[in-house]
Every structure is written in structure tokens, then in C-alpha cells.
Design an enzyme around this catalytic site. Sequence first.
Site, PDB file in Angstrom:
ATOM      1  N   HIS A   1       0.824  -1.219   0.000  1.00 41.59           N
ATOM      2  CA  HIS A   1       0.000   0.000   0.000  1.00 41.59           C
ATOM      3  C   HIS A   1       0.854   1.262   0.000  1.00 41.59           C
ATOM      4  CE1 HIS A   1       0.345  -0.031   4.525  1.00 41.59           C
ATOM      5  NE2 HIS A   1       0.361   1.275   4.341  1.00 41.59           N
TER       6      HIS A   1
ATOM      7  N   ASP B   1      -0.064  -7.421   1.458  1.00 39.42           N
ATOM      8  CA  ASP B   1       0.508  -6.089   1.643  1.00 39.42           C
ATOM      9  C   ASP B   1       2.035  -6.088   1.666  1.00 39.42           C
ATOM     10  OD1 ASP B   1       0.059  -3.365   4.045  1.00 39.42           O
ATOM     11  OD2 ASP B   1       0.318  -3.363   1.872  1.00 39.42           O
TER      12      ASP B   1
ATOM     13  N   SER C   1       4.628   2.660   7.719  1.00 40.39           N
ATOM     14  CA  SER C   1       4.306   1.507   6.865  1.00 40.39           C
ATOM     15  C   SER C   1       5.468   1.102   5.987  1.00 40.39           C
ATOM     16  CB  SER C   1       3.132   1.847   5.960  1.00 40.39           C
ATOM     17  OG  SER C   1       1.957   1.918   6.702  1.00 40.39           O
TER      18      SER C   1
END
Lengths: 695, 414
Positions: free
Chosen positions: B64, B94, B173
Site C-alpha cells: 500500500h 501487503d 508503513s
Amino acid sequence: MAAVFRGRRFCPTSILVAVFLGSVHGAEPPAARELADHVLAATVGIAAITAEGATYSGSGSVITPVGHILTTTSVVPSDATDIRVIFPGFVSHPARLVASDNDLAISLVQIAAETLPAADSLPVLALARELPAVGSLAYTASDVDGVLVSNGRASFSRGVVSGIYAVVPRGESLYRGAVIETTAAVNPGSDGGPLVDASGRLCGVVSLGGSPLRWQGVAIPTAVLLDRFAALRHATLPLDFDPPAGLAADKATTVAAERAAALWRVADGLAPYLVGIEVVRRFPPENLPMRSWAEQRAAIENWDTLSAAEQKQRFAAFADLMRAFEVNQLLRRPAADSTGLVVAADGLILTSLFNLGDDTAFVAKATGRPRVFDPLSPLPKLLADPPGGLERQPNPVTKLTVILPDGRRRPATVLARHDPLGIALMQLELEPGETEQLAWFNLATAVSSPLLGDAVAIVGRGSGEGAAVTMNTGIVSAPARMRGYQFQTDALLNYGNSGGPVVDAVGNFLGIAGAPIEPDTVVGRLFSRAELMRWTRAPNSGVGMVARADRIRAAFETMKGGRSFDRIPGPYLGVQADTARAFGEDVFVGGVAGGSPAERAGLKKGDRLLEFNGVELATWRGLTERIAASRAGDTITLLVQRRSRGPRLVIAGRDIESVADLERLKKSLQPGESFTGTLSTDDTREVEILLEESR
Amino acid sequence: MNRGRRRSIVTRLIAGLTLAWVAAGSLAADLTELCVQVRPAFVFIAGGSGVIVRPDGLMLTNDHVIGPKRSFTVRIGDGRSFRARLLGRDPHGDLAALELELPEGETVPWLPLGDSEALRVGDEVVAVGNPFALGVLDQSPTFTVGIVSALHHTQGTYTECIVTDAELNPGNSGGPLVTMAGEVVGINGQISTRFGLRSNTGLGFAISSRQVRLWLPRLEVAGGDEVRHARLAGLEWEPADRTAAESVLVKDVADGSPAAAAGFRPGDQIVSLDGAAVVNRQRLEGLLGIYPDGQRVSVAVVRDRIEMSLEVMLTAPQRAKLGLSLERARGSDLSARVETVDAGSAAESAGIRPGDTIVAWGGRRLEFSSRDERRAFDRSLRTSINVGDILLVTVDRGGEGGVPGEAELRLVAK
């Protein structure tokens, strides 16, 4: 010596200090790994339903081998009819309510005897009779997100006991008394769960209705419950009070405990210099009306005429509304004192700029005041603008009062602000005749350069009676931010400790804790879930900015003279970075400050800066370093590339792309001055800019 | 003299005197050293973080973080800037693997992958990232410290993930979760939020290094494309949430499926998968959620009290054609009546006949309250049934004399 000392700070000194002062712990604390297994074996999830179909859930602690479980009334209310306990290992059993005390917000449940495993094998937590030490390690275990159902074990977190203070009834919790505050993780689902001390005993029951000043987890102490909760007081339950035996220690936990204890000794030592700051603003802070379901239900007219389905729907809407209120309350300054540090005997006080800053108020145009949020209104209505609309207005400070350690309240005025540092200096006004020197913290003791990975603590002054010292521990996450004016820590920073001193384990002053939230706090508006997704930083995010002590010390004398700083002092150009394109070997202008030398020179967003005084520019940091190495009054030459679609008009060295550019050109020229213009097809040109002194 | 200052001098003296005491493994010094050691292998990429796991420039981040782009300019922790090219991605799990384009002979700092199976709740971990993009301009990432809060956790699409209380925020992230030994045991990717406020609440989720190791070899050779997740096709197990269970019971096996080929039989108790104990259905589904298409796994089952090991190929779901069509809804009659059944199809093998009314599907009675619902059901027959699925179907054949003529049929999608 200093360099060698730097890398070797905590372990030897803190061990020695512990020996001198007497070890806080006695025996070494059990390893976190061992404690996790011990505590998680006795942490359960609980689900409860009332006769009207209101549902509650949270966590609980098993405290007797015959299946007694301690939790809060917000997990098992006193009118719960159906209670289910989820044990580790994917086992669940029904339970009955044994006792409940709404004033203590505590409930005791028990599973049926026939569901008990073989004798003596039900894991339990021993209870602590006394309060834990502030600065000692603390652990929470929580059934968050239904992890016990999906994973078979609760979730575990470690922090410290960050403070012990008194609370008054708020929101759902009616509890009044001492609470233990912790930096260990506390979330929805943690309610009712255990707070465990460093030895592994249950020392508190987590209650989410914590203080809006600090938004951290708080627990109702077992020391209080053993004294005031009838079901525990009469000692008819087979409770255990001895810390668990046979849990091995490990170096990591021992060092963490010593580190925290050393930080607390430093933090506690600052108590004489910490003051409270009471701020009155034009529009006072709001308390969003969070309340218990019992209160809400009582306020709903014709409740008894609603169908069962409607009643359930009203409860669900209420729960959603309270969640929205809780998060929106997080974005509001609390009506409580913030922290300051006395730095001179005559009453100079340092605090964060945030504590004294203007807020934004959303005022209803119809009334000229912020609206009142009625908890009986549906959430969509509260999220929408009121009839007549809202108007955004500044909410400035109108009055400042300082509360001294001895409780005296005196007015204060702001002497100077320093924007890049995020601090403000205030002058206390003692009464005539009050000539004594205040206890003050000497900034000259400040040591520069916070070290990456160093253990640090943000020290805060609690609010209310007694105003106990609090401390949140963490590490230096980045030693230099904001061009070296600040450093970053993962110690939790909130409304309560903003403005407080930040220290390390050997007593060095590292800085003043900055703003807990970005953008500014608000009054008068509720934000929807979608809007909150775009919010930047909330209190206790684990990303806290601290004004660095070395820069504070350097600016102190100037600020004492009443001079404020809007920008980083020194030569000023006025360009802002394009952070989206900051990873390559080129420098792009993301914005140009109004009224700056860069703007007058015609620089624009999107320009690529190729060279600085003939030397290639590869990174933004390179540009700022070169500017910092120049002086105000220097003329610098930038090689600027601006991709154009065709030939462009360049007059007196600047691109003319609009009428505004023409106007700016006119303003910069003197009557009688001659100038030349060209139609240029080259997208690269040299721009000369006179650097100014930053104002 | 000011108290703070006096203490500072005293403690400095003590430190000076006790230099000889310092153990090589002093944890606080270790943390600074760890941060300094780990920092150069960190990657600033797009709006998030990444980490280099091989000296030739193989790096990881979350899918992402990179979005649909395939080529990036990144900056690594030692200040150097490179182009990075997407090697392969896993949007469901992911993960994304990229390759730094290094000039001839140049290498980059890197961190080894650790063993996430060796982690225990309570272990200290450090997260490295770029929350709120604070590290972009001064090129220094953020370090936050915490412990492992839970393991083998399912959160959204992350299964078998690590839960930590090391503070994570938007921008973390794709960054690494490292042990005190400097090994990457997780890739940070999600946080638990309150009412949408995207800020740390003490619950962060990281993809385990075990999962990373399973995916890296496939992502590396995927040519920039997606690598699909696999499932165990052709096996039906106990749906109920069994409490205090220690295994998963196999209820049914589809002929011709990979499960059948592996030798599974109804009645088998699944006790472990690739060495991980399968204590219940949630654990089995979580474990199965970490494998890429084409992965062989070994499953230990107990059959007639004997434990045996089966090797099964996990495959990406393949949409199945059931070979039946339903009549259009007529007026207020929304019932699912079978119009045609193709010869040789799964529907035919199951015994479904034209004229049958489907009244229960996959164990649930069908009750359509609108045309939309009926249409959605029709659509699901076409799109959400995969090869190897086993479905119990109840059809109504319209009995005589008012007695309902319902038959329960077993449909194996192929």
C-alpha cells in the site's frame, strides 16, 4: 572523557545509584517474557448483556482458584443479566455477578463451580496490597479486538507507572479517588483488565474513563479496592498476595527497570521547579457530554414505549456517539493546568508555546458562541453545521495564572515566544512584599546533543490537589529535527506534560516538551470519521517534539530581554521544500513564503534549484546548510530551472507569467531605473537574491 | 548550587569511576548502537518506509506504500539516492519487493531477516520508520521502542502477524521491526485506530519475517507483477468455533482436488501445518493465509490414532463453472429455480436437475426479499465459487400430496 561517558551512561551509573540509595526492587524483576505467560494465563475477556439488550465487553483478571474475576462496571454493569467469560485457550464459560459497586466502578463475577478445571490449576493473579512505585515497570493485558476469541490469548503491553493522582467522576466512571496512571497500552477492550506491577501482582483494574488532561491508561488501585470494595474487604475470598515465584529474570527487563527508576529519581527531583499554568481563553474549553448509558436512558422520554429493537438501536447509536465524543475530546484542550519550569529566582517560567497558543473556535453565527452538543441528538445532526452556519474565529488567551508548588496562585505575562523552538518565556508577578527567591532550575546545567536511542522522560505536573509529578518514559527517536532546534521522542506527549522538562537518566536537562497535537486544538466543532482520517497528530502518538536544551540556552538571554523569534534566526531565503520529491538528487521548491527574498526574486513552486553560488545542489539539506553558512546581507546566486511550454518573458531577471508578476516587478523597481527584458527559450537562468535577516 | 547540576556532576564522577564496570552488552549503549547500525539500511520511499535485506539492493516495503507505481526514486539511510524498480507485489498480504538499481560494483547496507517464530510476547523490539514524513528533509528516520504484544494474530488481511506496542503512525508503513540483535522480524504495516483518528494507540501490526521468507523468492521473479495468495483447495473442515480444540476435523474432501491428491480423508484431524500447531479453525485459516500460489506444505494429520504427514500443493483460487443456470425471477416469485444443467458439469454430478428449486445453499436457507438480493445470489454463483469448493445444496423437487420433496445434495466445484 565526555565522549566516552556519553555512550556508557545508564547501566553503571544507575546500578550504582541504586546501590547508594537502596534498590527500589530488592530482587531483580521477572523477565517480561515470563511475566507475559504468567499474566496472560489469568487475563480473560468478558461480554455482558443487560435486560434491555445493551451489550458491553472488555477484559478481566482471574483472582481466585475458584473462578472469581475482577473487572469494571463498564464491562459488567450492575444490571447485567447474561455474562460470558472468555478464557485463554479458546474456552468460554457463563458467569454470574457476585458483587458490584458503582461508586468504585468495580464488579466481581464468578464462573460456575462445575466449569472449573481440576483443583488448583486455574491460573490467578496475586493482589498487591500497596500502591506501586511511580517509575516502576507496569504491564497491561487486554482483550482488544476480540483477540482472545481469535488468538486464544490477550494482548500484552509494557510501560511504566507514570503517575499516581486523584480523579473525580467523569463520563461513564463514577470512581473518585487515587488512580495509577501508566504508559502501557490501554485501548477499548482493555477496560476492566489488569494493571500488573513489576513483580507480577495485580496492582490495579484498568478503567478507560481516564483523565482528559493526559489521555493515558489509568487503573483503580487494588490497594484502594482491598480497603473499600466490600466483596474483597471481608477477606472471605481465597486471595493470593504473594508475588509469583519461579519467574526468571533477564538482563533486558532488569536494565529497563533500572533505567525507569533512575529516570524517576531525576523527574521527582524537579518537583520544586514545576508549576501549573492556568490559561483562560476567550471561549473556554469544552467538555463534550460523555455520560453513562443509565443517564442517557433516563433522559430519553418514552423509553418504555419503544420496542426492543428500537431500544437496541438507541443503545448502539449512543455507543457510537460516545466514541465520537471521546475522540473529538482528544482534540480539545482540557480545562486543567499545563506545566511550566521555573528557570530564574525572580520568577521566569519556561513552557511550551502550545500551552499559550491561540486555538481555533467554531462559533455558531446565530448565537456568536460555540454550540452546545446535546447527547440526545443523533450523531449526524451534531456533525453537520447548525442552522445559520459556523464561523471560524481565533480563541486567544485572555488571562494567565501560575500555580506555584506551595499552592499560591499568581498572575503572569508572556515575555517572549520562540516559534522554531516551540517555547515561551513567562514572567511571574509576585505580590508586593513577596521578595523570597523561588526555587529555580539552572538552565546552565543543560547538556546539548540528545543521543539517538537514549532513555528519556517527559516530566509533567499533574493537576488538582497535590499536583503530583508525572513522568512518561521513552527514547530519543531522532536527535535533531527542525534544523536542530528540536529532537523527537517516543515518550508519550500530551496536554498534561506539554511544557514540562525532558531529562535523561543521569539528570541532564535535554529540553522542553512541545505540542501534543497538530494542527491546533478546536472548540465548537465535531469532526466526522472521514475528517479525522486527515488529522495529523493526536496526543500520545509516540511522535513528540522537544525543544532542544542547547538552543534554549542560546536563545535564553535574548528572550529574557523580551525579544521573540518567529523564524529560525540567521539568513533567510524563504523557500519551502517539496517533500514529495525529496528523495532524489534534485531540489524542488514546494512553496515560497510571502514577502520573502525568494518571492521578490520571482521564485515559484515547482522550480528546480540546480546550483547555489556555482556549486551543484543535490539535496534539500544541502541547500539549508549553504544558506545557514551564509550571512544576512549576502547576495547569493541560484541556478533555477523552470520547465516552460514555450518561450517566456523575462524582465529584469524575473519570469513574467501573470499580471501579479508584473505588479511585483513594478513594486521592486525605482522610478528612473532602466531594465531589460528578453523573450527566452532557455528554461534555466541565474537568479541573484539578497538574503535577509530572519525576523 | 542547583540540585540538578550537583547531581549531574556527581553522576558523571561515578560514571568515570565505573568505566571499568561496563559490560560489553550494556543495553542502553546497545540501543544507540543498534539504531546507528540499523539506520543505513532504512529506505525512504514514497510516503512511507522500507528496508534493504540484501547487499545487492533487494528491499521490502508494504504494497500500500507503493500503490500502482513500478519505479521510484528512494533515499536510503546513509544518504544515497537510487532508483528502485518493482520486482513483485502481493496486494492481499501487503508486501512488495523492489530492487535498487546500483551502479557497477556498488553495494548497499542491509539487514538480515530474523526468525519471527523465535519471538515471544514480552521481547523488546524497535520500529524504524518515517511517521508523519518528519524524516524526509533531514534524512533521518524515527526509532520507537516497545515489546511484542501478541503473535500469530489476525488483523484485517494480515494473518499470523506480530502485534507490538512500539509506537507506529502513518509513515511507518513498510519499515522494519527489528530485534535488539538488529534482525528484521517484521514489516510494520497497520495500526489500530480509534474512530478513524490515524495516530498510535499502542497497537501496531507487522507482517512476520516467516511470511516474508515464503514470499521473497516468488516476488523476486514476478517481473513486476502480482503474486497471488494460495488456499488449500478441496478441503472442508469443521466450521464451528470449537473451544478447547486441539486440532481441526476434516469433514469432506473434493475428488480431483489438491487435497484429494495429497491423500486427505474425511475424519482426519489436522494437528499441524509446516510445523505450526493447528489448535483450531482460526489458526488453520490464519496459517493458510500466509502462503503464495504454488507452495507445497506438509500437514500432519491424525487418522485412526496414527499420526501421518501429508504433502499438499497450495494453489491460488480458480473460479469454477458450476454448469447451471437459473430462471429469471418472475413477478413476486424470487425463488431460485434451475433452468438448465450442462452435461458433464459439477451441477450435474451433484444431481441437480432442471426444475429443481434451490432452497438452501452452503448450509443457509435462501430467502430473497428483493430482486437485488436474488441477482446478488446469481452473481455469487458465477464469481465466488472456486475449484475444489464443496457445497451442501438443498433442492426442492415438489413432493406429492403436499409433502415437501427436499433433497440434500453435495456439490463439488470443478
